[in-house]
Motif scaffolding. Structure first.
Motif, short mmCIF file in Angstrom:
data_model
loop_
_atom_site.label_atom_id
_atom_site.label_comp_id
_atom_site.label_asym_id
_atom_site.label_seq_id
_atom_site.Cartn_x
_atom_site.Cartn_y
_atom_site.Cartn_z
N THR A 83 -17.23 20.66 -90.69
CA THR A 83 -17.17 19.34 -91.55
C THR A 83 -15.67 18.99 -91.59
O THR A 83 -14.63 18.35 -91.15
CB THR A 83 -17.26 18.67 -92.91
N LEU A 84 -14.97 20.08 -91.84
CA LEU A 84 -13.07 20.20 -91.66
C LEU A 84 -12.64 19.80 -90.49
O LEU A 84 -11.41 19.63 -90.65
CB LEU A 84 -13.05 20.83 -93.76
N ALA A 85 -12.85 20.77 -90.30
CA ALA A 85 -12.66 20.91 -88.34
C ALA A 85 -13.01 19.84 -87.44
O ALA A 85 -12.38 19.23 -87.32
CB ALA A 85 -13.22 21.63 -87.85
N GLY A 86 -14.20 18.74 -87.84
CA GLY A 86 -14.11 17.86 -87.62
C GLY A 86 -13.64 16.96 -87.97
O GLY A 86 -12.80 15.68 -87.44
N LEU A 87 -13.13 16.91 -89.42
CA LEU A 87 -12.25 15.69 -89.51
C LEU A 87 -10.50 15.64 -89.69
O LEU A 87 -9.98 15.15 -88.99
CB LEU A 87 -11.96 15.73 -91.49
N HIS A 88 -10.82 17.00 -89.18
CA HIS A 88 -9.01 17.47 -88.80
C HIS A 88 -8.81 16.78 -87.12
O HIS A 88 -7.40 16.64 -86.98
CB HIS A 88 -8.81 19.35 -88.98
N ARG A 89 -10.10 17.20 -86.42
CA ARG A 89 -9.41 16.53 -85.63
C ARG A 89 -9.42 14.66 -84.96
O ARG A 89 -9.13 14.07 -84.06
CB ARG A 89 -10.47 17.33 -84.31
N ARG A 90 -10.15 14.29 -86.32
CA ARG A 90 -10.50 13.18 -86.19
C ARG A 90 -9.03 12.50 -87.63
O ARG A 90 -8.98 12.28 -88.54
CB ARG A 90 -11.51 12.48 -87.03
N ARG A 91 -7.73 12.54 -86.64
CA ARG A 91 -6.25 12.36 -87.73
C ARG A 91 -6.62 11.25 -88.78
O ARG A 91 -5.58 10.54 -89.83
CB ARG A 91 -5.40 13.13 -87.57
N ARG B 241 -4.47 19.53 -99.47
CA ARG B 241 -2.69 19.33 -99.88
C ARG B 241 -2.23 20.06 -98.69
O ARG B 241 -0.91 18.81 -98.94
CB ARG B 241 -2.73 20.97 -100.32
N ASN B 242 -2.93 19.92 -97.29
CA ASN B 242 -2.20 19.49 -96.76
C ASN B 242 -2.55 18.51 -95.82
O ASN B 242 -1.48 19.27 -94.53
CB ASN B 242 -2.48 21.40 -95.87
N GLY B 243 -3.31 17.89 -95.89
CA GLY B 243 -3.47 16.55 -95.58
C GLY B 243 -3.55 14.93 -96.12
O GLY B 243 -2.94 16.12 -97.45
N SER B 244 -3.16 14.41 -95.91
CA SER B 244 -3.15 12.56 -95.90
C SER B 244 -5.00 12.42 -95.95
O SER B 244 -4.44 10.90 -96.18
CB SER B 244 -1.84 12.31 -96.17
N GLN B 245 -5.14 12.64 -95.46
CA GLN B 245 -6.54 11.52 -94.42
C GLN B 245 -7.39 11.05 -96.07
O GLN B 245 -8.23 10.68 -95.54
CB GLN B 245 -7.53 12.73 -93.74
N CYS B 246 -7.25 12.31 -97.18
CA CYS B 246 -8.24 11.72 -98.62
C CYS B 246 -7.10 10.27 -99.20
O CYS B 246 -6.62 10.69 -100.12
CB CYS B 246 -9.11 12.30 -99.01
#
Length: 351
Positions: free
Chosen positions: A210-218, A243-248
């Motif tokens: 799931t996290l990999a899928g979210l990472h692809r949908r930045r 910590r490393n992203g801003s999608q949430c």
């Protein structure tokens, strides 16, 4: 003369009819037709809004209706083209709210004819069956709200409906209050989705897939607050992703639900080494116990050697003497065999 009079009278009557027709057109232009608001509804022609509280969609909606809200009804089944069926589907309907109507079944192509519908709200219903082509024809749909509408076991049907529907333009999806334990993978396949609301569900962690899928949908923004996250070793991938992203969007507000020692703790304030599983603790304890056992065995062995040091010393002396006697015997025989004179004397004596 009679013929001419007849022709004149015909021309006059034709001209009179045309004048009457033009008069009617002029009257309609000056005084446009007004449509009565359906019973039990509130209408606003200026905004195109119609709000109804009835058992079903009224059959006599004004053609200027753009925003239709029907709540508190008993529409158990949304049949195929249910708005067209009664001739109540306005061509310019852009928003349809059917929240809190007890809808349980959505049949194939239920929203047929709503070609420009941009907002669909089915929140707070009790869906038990959603056809795979339920959302067919909603190519212009941008917002879909399903808060509290999916019952247990409905995730697979809903996911299939999302994939089979023509929802290429869907930008916002509300799935709050649905007891979801995971992020539907079908959601991550919607090409233009920008906002995904998963608050107030039963999600305990997000797996690597799931996290990999979210990472692809930045460009996809997620809301995850008010989920019972278990702050153990399985939460480490989610913690690193937050910590490393801003999608949430609400990452700062997400709290732990368990274990008890971390209840209500903010996830982003945790350290990675704090996230431990029970099996990891048991494994560490087992290694410690195994080390203690080995240490005890070693101590016992040393104590046995110490208590029997005299016997061990005597045994070592005897063993050493036996080895010395054996070596001396070997040495003596070697010397006898290596002396050539003893060999020649033995040969002469034999002669």
């Amino acid at each position: 003369m009679g013929r001419k009079q007849a022709e004149c009278s015909t021309k006059v009557s034709a001209e009179g009819s045309s004048l009457v027709a033009w008069g009617i057109v002029l009257l309609l232009a000056l005084f446009p037709r007004t449509y009565a608001c359906p019973a039990g509804c509130q209408c606003s022609e200026g905004t195109g809004g119609v709000q109804c509280r009835s058992l079903e969609v009224p059959p006599d909606l004004p053609p200027w209706t753009r925003n239709l809200t029907v709540t508190g009804g008993n529409m158990t089944v949304l049949r195929a083209g249910f708005l067209e069926e009664n001739g109540t589907a306005p061509e310019n309907l852009t928003a349809l709210v059917l929240a809190d109507n007890g809808v349980q079944v959505i049949e194939p192509q239920a929203f047929k004819g709503l070609r420009v519908l941009a907002v669909l709200d089915l929140s707070h219903n009790a869906l038990v069956s959603v056809a795979s082509s339920a959302f067919w024809g909603l190519g212009w749909l941008q917002t879909l709200r399903m808060s509290g509408a999916l019952r247990d076991g409905m995730l697979e049907q809903f996911s299939l409906a999302l994939l089979n529907g023509t929802l290429e333009g869907l930008r916002e999806l509300d799935l709050t209050n649905n007891r979801l334990q995971e992020v539907p993978m079908a959601v991550l396949q919607l090409p233009d989705l920008r906002v995904l609301d998963l608050r107030h569900n039963w999600i305990q962690a997000l797996d690597a897939t799931t996290l990999a899928g979210l990472h692809r949908r930045r460009r996809l923004q997620l809301s995850l607050v008010h989920n019972p996250f278990v702050c153990d070793c399985h939460l480490k991938p989610l913690l690193l992703w937050l910590r490393n992203g801003s999608q949430c969007k609400d990452a700062q507000e997400i709290r732990c639900s368990s274990p008890p020692r971390m209840n209500t703790s903010f996830i982003l304030r945790l350290k990675t080494e704090e996230l431990k599983c029970i099996n990891e603790d048991l494994e560490t304890a087992s290694y410690i116990f195994f080390g203690i056992v080995l240490a005890l065995i070693g101590v016992i062995f040393l104590m046995v050697l110490y208590l029997n040091r005299r016997g061990m010393k005597k045994w070592l002396n005897n063993f050493r003497e036996a080895c010395r006697d054996q070596m001396e015997g070997y040495h003596y025989r070697y010397e006898q065999d290596a002396d050539p004179r003893r060999g020649n004397a033995t040969g002469v004596g034999g002669l």
